[in-house]
Design a protein around this motif. Structure first.
Motif, PDB file in Angstrom:
ATOM      1  N   LEU A  71       0.810  -1.267   0.121  1.00 14.46           N
ATOM      2  CA  LEU A  71       0.116  -0.170   0.031  1.00 14.46           C
ATOM      3  C   LEU A  71       0.760   1.256  -0.092  1.00 14.46           C
ATOM      4  O   LEU A  71       2.049   1.352   0.222  1.00 14.46           O
ATOM      5  CB  LEU A  71      -0.745  -0.129   1.207  1.00 14.46           C
ATOM      6  N   ARG A  72       0.095   2.590  -0.204  1.00 16.79           N
ATOM      7  CA  ARG A  72       1.105   3.810  -0.336  1.00 16.79           C
ATOM      8  C   ARG A  72       1.772   3.835   0.913  1.00 16.79           C
ATOM      9  O   ARG A  72       2.743   4.651   0.920  1.00 16.79           O
ATOM     10  CB  ARG A  72       0.093   4.694  -0.624  1.00 16.79           C
ATOM     11  N   ASP A  73       1.338   3.411   2.112  1.00 20.53           N
ATOM     12  CA  ASP A  73       1.772   3.644   3.295  1.00 20.53           C
ATOM     13  C   ASP A  73       3.235   2.587   3.791  1.00 20.53           C
ATOM     14  O   ASP A  73       3.720   2.607   4.847  1.00 20.53           O
ATOM     15  CB  ASP A  73       0.869   3.891   4.516  1.00 20.53           C
ATOM     16  N   GLY A  74       3.221   1.869   3.023  1.00 18.68           N
ATOM     17  CA  GLY A  74       4.331   0.724   2.894  1.00 18.68           C
ATOM     18  C   GLY A  74       3.843  -0.578   3.594  1.00 18.68           C
ATOM     19  O   GLY A  74       4.464  -1.449   3.467  1.00 18.68           O
ATOM     20  N   THR A  75       2.386  -0.653   3.867  1.00 16.88           N
ATOM     21  CA  THR A  75       1.942  -1.941   4.518  1.00 16.88           C
ATOM     22  C   THR A  75       1.892  -3.176   3.298  1.00 16.88           C
ATOM     23  O   THR A  75       1.474  -2.658   2.030  1.00 16.88           O
ATOM     24  CB  THR A  75       0.590  -1.674   5.061  1.00 16.88           C
ATOM     25  N   GLU A  76       2.457  -4.145   3.592  1.00 12.71           N
ATOM     26  CA  GLU A  76       2.546  -5.346   2.841  1.00 12.71           C
ATOM     27  C   GLU A  76       1.321  -5.822   2.932  1.00 12.71           C
ATOM     28  O   GLU A  76       0.945  -6.439   4.188  1.00 12.71           O
ATOM     29  CB  GLU A  76       3.628  -6.306   3.246  1.00 12.71           C
ATOM     30  N   VAL A  77       0.590  -6.279   1.755  1.00 14.31           N
ATOM     31  CA  VAL A  77      -0.841  -7.058   2.039  1.00 14.31           C
ATOM     32  C   VAL A  77      -0.881  -8.077   0.946  1.00 14.31           C
ATOM     33  O   VAL A  77      -0.089  -8.123  -0.070  1.00 14.31           O
ATOM     34  CB  VAL A  77      -1.815  -5.743   1.475  1.00 14.31           C
ATOM     35  N   VAL A  78      -1.578  -8.942   1.115  1.00 14.55           N
ATOM     36  CA  VAL A  78      -2.275 -10.093   0.195  1.00 14.55           C
ATOM     37  C   VAL A  78      -3.757  -9.235   0.013  1.00 14.55           C
ATOM     38  O   VAL A  78      -4.425  -8.747   0.558  1.00 14.55           O
ATOM     39  CB  VAL A  78      -2.632 -11.226   0.980  1.00 14.55           C
ATOM     40  N   VAL A  79      -4.069  -9.491  -1.471  1.00 10.75           N
ATOM     41  CA  VAL A  79      -5.149  -9.014  -1.933  1.00 10.75           C
ATOM     42  C   VAL A  79      -6.220  -9.870  -1.796  1.00 10.75           C
ATOM     43  O   VAL A  79      -6.264 -11.133  -2.492  1.00 10.75           O
ATOM     44  CB  VAL A  79      -5.095  -8.604  -3.564  1.00 10.75           C
ATOM     45  N   HIS A  80      -7.356  -9.544  -1.222  1.00 14.77           N
ATOM     46  CA  HIS A  80      -8.697 -10.335  -1.443  1.00 14.77           C
ATOM     47  C   HIS A  80      -9.574 -10.053  -2.200  1.00 14.77           C
ATOM     48  O   HIS A  80      -9.894  -9.054  -2.518  1.00 14.77           O
ATOM     49  CB  HIS A  80      -9.336 -10.244   0.332  1.00 14.77           C
ATOM     50  N   ALA A 120      -7.731  -5.364   1.216  1.00 14.40           N
ATOM     51  CA  ALA A 120      -6.194  -5.215   1.525  1.00 14.40           C
ATOM     52  C   ALA A 120      -5.929  -5.932   3.036  1.00 14.40           C
ATOM     53  O   ALA A 120      -6.252  -5.186   3.662  1.00 14.40           O
ATOM     54  CB  ALA A 120      -5.525  -4.024   1.173  1.00 14.40           C
ATOM     55  N   VAL A 121      -5.584  -7.322   2.638  1.00 14.88           N
ATOM     56  CA  VAL A 121      -5.290  -7.922   4.157  1.00 14.88           C
ATOM     57  C   VAL A 121      -3.686  -8.033   4.506  1.00 14.88           C
ATOM     58  O   VAL A 121      -2.882  -8.210   3.519  1.00 14.88           O
ATOM     59  CB  VAL A 121      -5.651  -9.292   3.689  1.00 14.88           C
ATOM     60  N   PRO A 122      -3.602  -7.483   5.735  1.00 10.54           N
ATOM     61  CA  PRO A 122      -2.137  -7.516   6.042  1.00 10.54           C
ATOM     62  C   PRO A 122      -1.608  -9.021   5.634  1.00 10.54           C
ATOM     63  O   PRO A 122      -1.905 -10.191   5.885  1.00 10.54           O
ATOM     64  CB  PRO A 122      -2.126  -7.399   7.439  1.00 10.54           C
ATOM     65  N   LYS A 123      -0.236  -8.976   5.037  1.00  9.25           N
ATOM     66  CA  LYS A 123       0.483 -10.189   4.690  1.00  9.25           C
ATOM     67  C   LYS A 123       1.207 -10.618   5.929  1.00  9.25           C
ATOM     68  O   LYS A 123       1.896  -9.619   6.342  1.00  9.25           O
ATOM     69  CB  LYS A 123       1.295  -9.808   3.318  1.00  9.25           C
ATOM     70  N   ASP A 124       1.129 -11.892   5.931  1.00 10.06           N
ATOM     71  CA  ASP A 124       2.137 -12.347   7.254  1.00 10.06           C
ATOM     72  C   ASP A 124       3.563 -12.535   6.925  1.00 10.06           C
ATOM     73  O   ASP A 124       3.898 -12.794   5.659  1.00 10.06           O
ATOM     74  CB  ASP A 124       1.765 -13.958   7.311  1.00 10.06           C
ATOM     75  N   PRO A 125       4.538 -11.898   7.716  1.00 11.58           N
ATOM     76  CA  PRO A 125       5.895 -11.557   7.119  1.00 11.58           C
ATOM     77  C   PRO A 125       6.650 -12.734   6.811  1.00 11.58           C
ATOM     78  O   PRO A 125       7.593 -12.849   6.160  1.00 11.58           O
ATOM     79  CB  PRO A 125       6.297 -11.062   8.451  1.00 11.58           C
ATOM     80  N   VAL A 126       6.283 -13.963   7.587  1.00  7.51           N
ATOM     81  CA  VAL A 126       6.868 -15.273   7.082  1.00  7.51           C
ATOM     82  C   VAL A 126       6.805 -15.633   5.471  1.00  7.51           C
ATOM     83  O   VAL A 126       7.467 -16.349   5.188  1.00  7.51           O
ATOM     84  CB  VAL A 126       6.452 -16.321   8.045  1.00  7.51           C
ATOM     85  N   LEU A 127       5.693 -15.208   5.047  1.00  5.11           N
ATOM     86  CA  LEU A 127       5.612 -15.601   3.533  1.00  5.11           C
ATOM     87  C   LEU A 127       6.203 -14.562   2.605  1.00  5.11           C
ATOM     88  O   LEU A 127       6.301 -13.418   2.630  1.00  5.11           O
ATOM     89  CB  LEU A 127       4.170 -15.220   3.172  1.00  5.11           C
ATOM     90  N   THR A 128       6.875 -15.186   1.430  1.00  2.39           N
ATOM     91  CA  THR A 128       7.691 -14.340   0.567  1.00  2.39           C
ATOM     92  C   THR A 128       6.361 -13.726  -0.452  1.00  2.39           C
ATOM     93  O   THR A 128       5.213 -14.106  -0.369  1.00  2.39           O
ATOM     94  CB  THR A 128       8.290 -15.212  -0.356  1.00  2.39           C
ATOM     95  N   TRP A 129       6.758 -12.889  -1.280  1.00  8.16           N
ATOM     96  CA  TRP A 129       5.726 -12.376  -2.214  1.00  8.16           C
ATOM     97  C   TRP A 129       5.153 -13.330  -3.044  1.00  8.16           C
ATOM     98  O   TRP A 129       4.076 -13.496  -3.217  1.00  8.16           O
ATOM     99  CB  TRP A 129       6.343 -11.022  -3.125  1.00  8.16           C
ATOM    100  N   GLU A 130       5.993 -14.143  -3.419  1.00  4.12           N
ATOM    101  CA  GLU A 130       5.572 -15.506  -4.505  1.00  4.12           C
ATOM    102  C   GLU A 130       4.753 -16.407  -3.778  1.00  4.12           C
ATOM    103  O   GLU A 130       3.570 -16.769  -4.129  1.00  4.12           O
ATOM    104  CB  GLU A 130       6.645 -16.096  -4.897  1.00  4.12           C
ATOM    105  N   GLU A 131       4.814 -16.619  -2.675  1.00  2.67           N
ATOM    106  CA  GLU A 131       3.925 -17.719  -1.680  1.00  2.67           C
ATOM    107  C   GLU A 131       2.662 -16.772  -1.447  1.00  2.67           C
ATOM    108  O   GLU A 131       1.655 -17.136  -1.637  1.00  2.67           O
ATOM    109  CB  GLU A 131       4.569 -17.820  -0.593  1.00  2.67           C
ATOM    110  N   ALA A 132       2.924 -15.693  -0.975  1.00  2.00           N
ATOM    111  CA  ALA A 132       1.596 -14.892  -0.717  1.00  2.00           C
ATOM    112  C   ALA A 132       0.796 -14.556  -1.903  1.00  2.00           C
ATOM    113  O   ALA A 132      -0.606 -14.852  -1.604  1.00  2.00           O
ATOM    114  CB  ALA A 132       1.925 -13.335  -0.134  1.00  2.00           C
TER     115      ALA A 132
END
Ligand code: NAP
Length: 324
Positions: A71-80, A120-132
Motif C-alpha cells: 500500500l502507499r503507506d508501506g503496508t505489505e498486503v495480500v489482495v482478497h 487489502a489484508v495484511p501479509k504475514d511476514p513469514v510469507l514471500t511475495w511469491e508465496e503470498a
C-alpha cells in the motif's frame, strides 16, 4: 500501467485474446492502490478469455484474481479478490452481487491493482511475495473446501481429484498438514509421484478403483471425474466442489446420491477472515504453497498456454516490480 488484458474471447483459442499493454484506469471512489510485487495465474483467467463468466461488453479487462503487494503507506498486503457490494453485511461469498477482481473491476495482472480497503489484508511476514500471491484464489478455495464445505477432521480420508492443479496441490498440502489421510488421482505418473512427494499418502490413476471409500472428495475437475467422485464416497460422505475444468454437466447419478445419503456442497473462494486464518495456518504449520514456476508479464501468454494444456504442477507466479 503495464498489465495483461483480455481484449477478445475465443473458447477454442483463449490465449489469442490476451494482450500485454499499457492502460490508465479510473478506480472507484475510496478504493486503495496496491503496488503489485507478485501475482499468480488461475484457471479463472482462461475462463475469462474463453468468454465464461466475463461478458464481452466488459472488455478490455485486466485479468488476474491473485496478488500480493504494498500500500502507499508501506503496508505489505495480500489482495482478497472477493468484492462485496457496498451495502452487503453478510459473508461476502454469499452476496448475490459479489464479484471477483477481473470480472467487473480490473484484476491483479498489472503493476497496480485498486481494491476496497477491507480487501487489502495484511501479509504475514513469514510469507514471500511469491508465496503470498498464491493464496487468494487456489489456497483460499482449498482451505474452505477442506475445512468448511467438507468439514473434515484429523484422521479422516479425503480424495483430491486432478492432483496437478493449483487448488488440488493446495488441498494436498493443507490436508496433510491438518492430519488428514490424503489420496489423490492424476492422469500422469509424473504428477502422481510429485503428489506423493508433496505429502499425499496414496496416488491413483484418474478413475481407478480405490482400496476403500473415503469421507470426502475435493472436486475441481468436473465431468471427467464426477462419477468416480460419487462412487468413491462412503455412505453419508461429501463431495466438496469448486470447479469443473473438464465440463460442468456430468450425469447427476441421483440414485447414488440419495441411496447413499451423499452430500454435494458447492463453494466459491472464501472470506476475508478465512484468508487471515489461512495465513496463520501456513505460518503455524510451516506449509508453503507449491510454485510451479515464476515468470514476468511477458511470460503470461505462454504460461496460460501451459495451464490450458494441463501441463502445470502447482501455481504459476508472475513477478512484478523490483522483487523479480
Ligand atoms: N469456485 C472457486 O472459487 C474456484 C477457485 C479456484 C479454482 N476454481 C476452478 O477449479 C478448477 C481448477 O482450478 P485450478 O486453478 O486448480 O486449475 P489448474 O491448475 O489448471 O488444474 C486443473 C487440473 O484438473 C485436472 N484435469 C483437467 N482436465 C482434466 C481431465 N479432462 N481429466 C482429468 N483431470 C483433468 C488436471 O489434473 P491432472 O493433470 O493431475 O489429472 C489439472 O491439473 C478450474 O475449473 C477453476 O475455474 C474455482
Amino acid at each position: 500501467m503495464r498489465c495483461a488484458v483480455a481484449v477478445r474471447q475465443d473458447p477454442q483459442d483463449p490465449i489469442a485474446g490476451l494482450e500485454l499493454t499499457e492502460l490508465d484506469l479510473d478506480p472507484p471512489d475510496g478504493w486503495v492502490p496496491v503496488t503489485v510485487r507478485a501475482a499468480s495465474l488461475n484457471h479463472h483467467d482462461l475462463w475469462s478469455l474463453r468468454g465464461v463468466g466475463l461478458p464481452a461488453e466488459r472488455l478490455p479487462m485486466v485479468l488476474g484474481t491473485d496478488a500480493a503487494g504494498v500500500l502507499r503507506d508501506g503496508t505489505e498486503v495480500v489482495v482478497h479478490s472477493v468484492v462485496a457490494s457496498p451495502d452487503w453485511h453478510g459473508e461476502e461469498t454469499l452476496d448475490p452481487r459479489r464479484t471477483l477482481l477481473s470480472e467487473r473491476h480490473p484484476g491483479t495482472l498489472a503493476e497496480t491493482v485498486w481494491v476496497p480497503p477491507r480487501n487489502a489484508v495484511p501479509k504475514d511476514p513469514v510469507l514471500t511475495w511469491e508465496e503470498a500471491a498464491c493464496l487468494p484464489t487456489a489456497y483460499l478455495t482449498a482451505f474452505r473446501l477442506l475445512f468448511r464445505a467438507a468439514d473434515l477432521r484429523p484422521g479422516q480420508t479425503v480424495l483430491v481429484q486432478g492432483a496437478g492443479g493449483g487448488v488440488a496441490t493446495a488441498a494436498v498440502l493443507l490436508g496433510r498438514a491438518a492430519g488428514l489421510r490424503v489420496w489423490v488421482t492424476s492422469r500422469t505418473p509424473e504428477k502422481r509421484s510429485r503428489a506423493l512427494e508433496l505429502g499425499a499418502h496414496e496416488a491413483f490413476e484418474t478413475g481407478a478403483r480405490l482400496p476403500e471409500q473415503v469421507d470426502a472428495v475435493i472436486e475441481t475437475v468436473g465431468e471427467a471425474t464426477w462419477s468416480h467422485s460419487l462412487k468413491a464416497l462412503r455412505p453419508g460422505g461429501v463431495v466438496a466442489v469448486a470447479g469443473a475444468t473438464s465440463g460442468a454437466m456430468p450425469p447427476a447419478d441421483l440414485n447414488r446420491v440419495f441411496f447413499r445419503s451423499l452430500r454435494v456442497v458447492g463453494t466459491t473462494m472464501g472470506t476475508r477472515s478465512e484468508l487471515v486464518d489461512l495465513q496463520r495456518f501456513l505460518a503455524t504449520t510451516g506449509v508453503r504453497p507449491l510454485v510451479d514456476s515464476v515468470t514476468d508479464l511477458q511470460g503470461v501468454p505462454s504460461a496460460l498456454g501451459r495451464m490450458a494444456a494441463g501441463d502445470v504442477m502447482g501455481k504459476i507466479v508472475v513477478a512484478l516490480g523490483s522483487e523479480k
